[in-house]
Design a protein around this motif. Structure first.
Motif, PDB file in Angstrom:
ATOM      1  N   THR A 297      53.526  29.780  37.997  1.00  0.00           N
ATOM      2  CA  THR A 297      52.908  30.573  36.939  1.00  0.00           C
ATOM      3  C   THR A 297      52.385  31.885  37.502  1.00  0.00           C
ATOM      4  OG1 THR A 297      50.774  29.491  37.285  1.00  0.00           O
ATOM      5  CG2 THR A 297      52.210  28.539  35.616  1.00  0.00           C
TER       6      THR A 297
ATOM      7  N   SER B  22      49.764  35.350  36.935  1.00  0.00           N
ATOM      8  CA  SER B  22      48.418  35.460  36.389  1.00  0.00           C
ATOM      9  C   SER B  22      48.057  36.865  35.946  1.00  0.00           C
ATOM     10  CB  SER B  22      47.381  34.915  37.372  1.00  0.00           C
ATOM     11  OG  SER B  22      47.237  35.754  38.487  1.00  0.00           O
ATOM     12  N   THR B  23      47.956  37.813  36.867  1.00  0.00           N
ATOM     13  CA  THR B  23      47.248  39.029  36.475  1.00  0.00           C
ATOM     14  C   THR B  23      47.799  40.302  37.106  1.00  0.00           C
ATOM     15  OG1 THR B  23      45.015  39.943  36.272  1.00  0.00           O
ATOM     16  CG2 THR B  23      45.540  38.915  38.340  1.00  0.00           C
TER      17      THR B  23
END
Length: 182
Positions: free
Chosen positions: A36, A38-39
């Motif tokens: 995954t 994130s940012t």
């Protein structure tokens, strides 16, 4: 004699068969892993400063501001760093709105494994300034499929201080941001 030869050949074949292991049974499995993202973020703890001595004439002292850029989105979309500022002031006195100019930016991987950013910005870059911050300008970028990970980028900014300036402690507020896209 023929029978003995046959018996010896048969016993040899059986011994050989017993020595060879039977075919192993095999199985396979499909492994699935989820990664995954994130940012995309920008942070700094910098408190940049410069000094100029009017006795020495016009000058362009510089300051740096270390920034941490994190692109762990996992998209390869690239990003841009932008800057704008307020005009340098001390009391009622100001430096010109075009006093600041970025002369270059260095970048380095801050942690983990990084894909170094490919920057296409050319320098110098005028740092916009006014009594309220004008529209920000791009000062560093990471083209698509680069700049993935966590980096320290350090811009160097020169501030033109004419000898005719008023003495004092001048301040300006920088607004720095990171936005998606090359």
């Amino acid at each position: 004699m023929r029978y003995n030869r046959f018996l010896i050949s048969s016993l040899g074949a059986l011994a050989l068969a017993a020595a060879v292991p039977a075919a192993a049974s095999a199985a396979s499995a499909v492994v699935t892993g989820t990664v995954t993202g994130s940012t995309l973020s920008l942070s700094t703890s910098a408190a940049p400063s410069f000094s100029a001595n009017l006795d020495l004439g016009d000058s362009t002292p510089t300051y740096t501001a270390a920034l941490t850029v994190q692109d762990t989105r996992g998209t390869g979309a690239g990003w841009n760093e932008t800057i704008t500022s307020t005009q340098f002031t001390t009391g009622t006195q100001t430096l010109a709105t075009n006093a600041s100019s970025m002369t270059g930016v260095t970048s380095a991987c801050a942690s983990g494994t990084c894909t170094n950013p490919t920057n296409s910005v050319t320098y110098p870059v005028a740092v916009p300034a006014a009594s309220t911050p004008p529209t920000a300008v791009k000062f560093f970028n990471s083209s698509a499929n680069t700049g993935m990970g966590k980096f320290t980028t350090t811009p160097t900014v020169g501030v033109f201080v004419p000898q005719s300036s008023y003495a004092g402690t001048y301040t300006s507020t920088l607004t720095l941001a990171v936005v998606t896209g090359p």
